[in-house]
Design an enzyme around this catalytic site. Structure first.
Site, PDB file in Angstrom:
ATOM      1  N   ASP A 176      -1.012  -4.449   9.829  1.00  0.00           N
ATOM      2  CA  ASP A 176      -2.364  -4.717   9.381  1.00  0.00           C
ATOM      3  C   ASP A 176      -3.276  -3.749  10.136  1.00  0.00           C
ATOM      4  O   ASP A 176      -3.115  -3.555  11.342  1.00  0.00           O
ATOM      5  CB  ASP A 176      -2.765  -6.169   9.666  1.00  0.00           C
ATOM      6  CG  ASP A 176      -3.780  -6.679   8.636  1.00  0.00           C
ATOM      7  OD1 ASP A 176      -3.627  -6.358   7.445  1.00  0.00           O
ATOM      8  OD2 ASP A 176      -4.720  -7.395   9.023  1.00  0.00           O
ATOM      9  N   THR A 177      -4.199  -3.132   9.401  1.00  0.00           N
ATOM     10  CA  THR A 177      -5.078  -2.121   9.990  1.00  0.00           C
ATOM     11  C   THR A 177      -6.525  -2.479   9.740  1.00  0.00           C
ATOM     12  O   THR A 177      -6.868  -2.958   8.654  1.00  0.00           O
ATOM     13  CB  THR A 177      -4.766  -0.736   9.368  1.00  0.00           C
ATOM     14  OG1 THR A 177      -3.458  -0.334   9.763  1.00  0.00           O
ATOM     15  CG2 THR A 177      -5.765   0.317   9.829  1.00  0.00           C
ATOM     16  N   ASN A 191       0.846  -1.197   0.000  1.00  0.00           N
ATOM     17  CA  ASN A 191       0.000   0.000   0.000  1.00  0.00           C
ATOM     18  C   ASN A 191       0.884   1.250   0.000  1.00  0.00           C
ATOM     19  O   ASN A 191       1.519   1.573   1.007  1.00  0.00           O
ATOM     20  CB  ASN A 191      -0.908  -0.041   1.241  1.00  0.00           C
ATOM     21  CG  ASN A 191      -1.923   1.089   1.249  1.00  0.00           C
ATOM     22  OD1 ASN A 191      -1.621   2.194   0.827  1.00  0.00           O
ATOM     23  ND2 ASN A 191      -3.107   0.802   1.754  1.00  0.00           N
ATOM     24  N   PHE A 225      -6.412   8.459   2.505  1.00  0.00           N
ATOM     25  CA  PHE A 225      -6.734   7.294   1.670  1.00  0.00           C
ATOM     26  C   PHE A 225      -7.743   6.416   2.404  1.00  0.00           C
ATOM     27  O   PHE A 225      -8.115   6.684   3.546  1.00  0.00           O
ATOM     28  CB  PHE A 225      -5.462   6.510   1.318  1.00  0.00           C
ATOM     29  CG  PHE A 225      -4.839   5.778   2.485  1.00  0.00           C
ATOM     30  CD1 PHE A 225      -4.040   6.453   3.393  1.00  0.00           C
ATOM     31  CD2 PHE A 225      -5.054   4.421   2.668  1.00  0.00           C
ATOM     32  CE1 PHE A 225      -3.466   5.790   4.473  1.00  0.00           C
ATOM     33  CE2 PHE A 225      -4.471   3.738   3.748  1.00  0.00           C
ATOM     34  CZ  PHE A 225      -3.684   4.437   4.647  1.00  0.00           C
ATOM     35  N   GLY A 226      -8.158   5.362   1.732  1.00  0.00           N
ATOM     36  CA  GLY A 226      -9.047   4.382   2.354  1.00  0.00           C
ATOM     37  C   GLY A 226     -10.314   5.028   2.908  1.00  0.00           C
ATOM     38  O   GLY A 226     -11.008   5.776   2.208  1.00  0.00           O
ATOM     39  N   HIS A 278      -3.883   5.971  14.457  1.00  0.00           N
ATOM     40  CA  HIS A 278      -3.522   4.591  14.768  1.00  0.00           C
ATOM     41  C   HIS A 278      -2.113   4.245  14.255  1.00  0.00           C
ATOM     42  O   HIS A 278      -1.277   3.750  14.983  1.00  0.00           O
ATOM     43  CB  HIS A 278      -4.563   3.676  14.114  1.00  0.00           C
ATOM     44  CG  HIS A 278      -4.876   4.061  12.682  1.00  0.00           C
ATOM     45  ND1 HIS A 278      -5.347   5.302  12.345  1.00  0.00           N
ATOM     46  CD2 HIS A 278      -4.729   3.404  11.511  1.00  0.00           C
ATOM     47  CE1 HIS A 278      -5.505   5.384  11.031  1.00  0.00           C
ATOM     48  NE2 HIS A 278      -5.125   4.233  10.505  1.00  0.00           N
TER      49      HIS A 278
HETATM   50  P1  ITT Z   1      -0.747  -4.195   2.891  1.00  0.00           P
HETATM   51  O1  ITT Z   1      -1.485  -5.378   3.448  1.00  0.00           O
HETATM   52  O2  ITT Z   1       0.053  -4.517   1.686  1.00  0.00           O
HETATM   53  O3  ITT Z   1       0.052  -3.457   3.943  1.00  0.00           O
HETATM   54  P2  ITT Z   1      -3.465  -3.188   2.468  1.00  0.00           P
HETATM   55  O4  ITT Z   1      -3.989  -1.961   1.802  1.00  0.00           O
HETATM   56  O5  ITT Z   1      -3.941  -4.527   1.983  1.00  0.00           O
HETATM   57  O6  ITT Z   1      -1.855  -3.114   2.393  1.00  0.00           O
HETATM   58  P3  ITT Z   1      -4.595  -3.791   5.080  1.00  0.00           P
HETATM   59  O7  ITT Z   1      -4.670  -5.239   4.766  1.00  0.00           O
HETATM   60  O8  ITT Z   1      -4.049  -3.394   6.410  1.00  0.00           O
HETATM   61  O9  ITT Z   1      -3.719  -2.998   4.002  1.00  0.00           O
HETATM   62  O10 ITT Z   1      -6.035  -3.189   4.837  1.00  0.00           O
HETATM   63  C1  ITT Z   1      -6.511  -2.140   5.542  1.00  0.00           C
HETATM   64  C2  ITT Z   1      -7.481  -1.344   4.715  1.00  0.00           C
HETATM   65  O11 ITT Z   1      -8.003  -0.365   5.626  1.00  0.00           O
HETATM   66  C3  ITT Z   1      -6.798  -0.574   3.584  1.00  0.00           C
HETATM   67  O12 ITT Z   1      -7.056  -1.128   2.347  1.00  0.00           O
HETATM   68  C4  ITT Z   1      -7.412   0.822   3.676  1.00  0.00           C
HETATM   69  O13 ITT Z   1      -8.486   0.931   2.794  1.00  0.00           O
HETATM   70  C5  ITT Z   1      -7.909   0.918   5.094  1.00  0.00           C
HETATM   71  N1  ITT Z   1      -6.978   1.741   5.872  1.00  0.00           N
HETATM   72  C6  ITT Z   1      -5.792   1.380   6.428  1.00  0.00           C
HETATM   73  N2  ITT Z   1      -5.216   2.411   7.034  1.00  0.00           N
HETATM   74  C7  ITT Z   1      -6.051   3.464   6.863  1.00  0.00           C
HETATM   75  C8  ITT Z   1      -6.017   4.814   7.241  1.00  0.00           C
HETATM   76  O14 ITT Z   1      -4.986   5.309   7.902  1.00  0.00           O
HETATM   77  N3  ITT Z   1      -7.027   5.596   6.901  1.00  0.00           N
HETATM   78  C9  ITT Z   1      -8.090   5.116   6.217  1.00  0.00           C
HETATM   79  N4  ITT Z   1      -8.207   3.854   5.791  1.00  0.00           N
HETATM   80  C10 ITT Z   1      -7.190   3.023   6.118  1.00  0.00           C
END
Ligand code: ITT
Length: 195
Positions: A68-69, A9, A148-149, A176
């Site tokens: 992981d978030t 990401n 993002f996200g 976070h």
């Molecule tokens: P990696 O696993 O490769 O690190 P990912 O995007 O798949 O990247 P996650 O599995 O942790 O990451 O998914 C968490 C989702 O939550 C991610 O796709 C975002 O859409 C959202 N997210 C994570 N951090 C965020 C933030 O700080 N603000 C808003 N949305 C967030």
């Protein structure tokens, strides 16, 4: 001092680099020639974070960390949680994910939610874990264009604006990810591990 951040990401990488740039050099997966998707096969943030870091440590022999978030919404019993990246089906489709959250939260009064990040660090085969949490509420519609996200629909407690209306530095100072990264840094600075 160099450490690989095992993430696909680019937004996570950007946030981490801005927090860590004066403390250590962050290498991306691209920098070490890792182009593949990282495995995330579990149903907890802790297990998925470790799985991603362990994949890179095992296959590329580099000290690294991953994270992981999840966005955990009280009224949805903690969903989307560990499935935040693919809540609406397709991995990483932020617009569809936000649409589904807004739909599921329509007419819901209790809007309490939190972002939770678990960082997994592996140094010379030893595993460490750090957590960061920010509490807030789910807005009724998207506000703001940065971040993002789920940032446009999340307002942290104590602030009038969504994460997507905040400059990166302000988001990181309360987020976070910011909290988990500050714990990682203080561990690295205070411990005798070599990385
Ligand atoms: P990696 O696993 O490769 O690190 P990912 O995007 O798949 O990247 P996650 O599995 O942790 O990451 O998914 C968490 C989702 O939550 C991610 O796709 C975002 O859409 C959202 N997210 C994570 N951090 C965020 C933030 O700080 N603000 C808003 N949305 C967030």
């Amino acid at each position: 001092m160099k450490l690989v951040f095992a993430t696909n990401n680019p937004n996570k990488l950007k946030e981490a680099k801005s927090l860590l740039s004066n403390k250590l050099e962050i290498l991306s997966l691209k920098d070490i020639g890792c182009e593949e998707e990282l495995p995330e096969t579990h149903d907890t943030l802790e297990e998925n974070a470790f799985e991603k870091a362990n994949y890179v440590y095992t296959n590329y022999s580099v000290n690294c960390f991953s994270e992981d978030t999840g966005l955990e919404i009280d009224a949805l019993n903690g969903a989307p949680g560990v499935y935040s990246a693919r809540y609406a089906g397709e991995h990483g489709n932020a617009e569809a994910n936000m649409d589904l959250v807004l739909k599921n939260m329509k007419d819901v009064e209790n809007r309490a939610a939190r972002f939770r990040t678990i960082i997994s660090l592996i140094i010379d085969g030893k595993k460490y874990q750090f957590e960061g949490i920010v509490t807030g509420e789910i807005l009724k519609e998207r506000v703001g264009a940065d971040g993002f996200g789920y940032d446009p629909i999340f307002r942290p407690n104590g602030y009038e604006t969504s994460f997507a209306e905040m400059p990166l530095e302000q988001k990181s100072s309360i987020s976070h990810r910011g909290e988990a990264i500050r714990k990682l840094v203080s561990f690295l600075m205070s411990s005798s591990v070599n990385y």
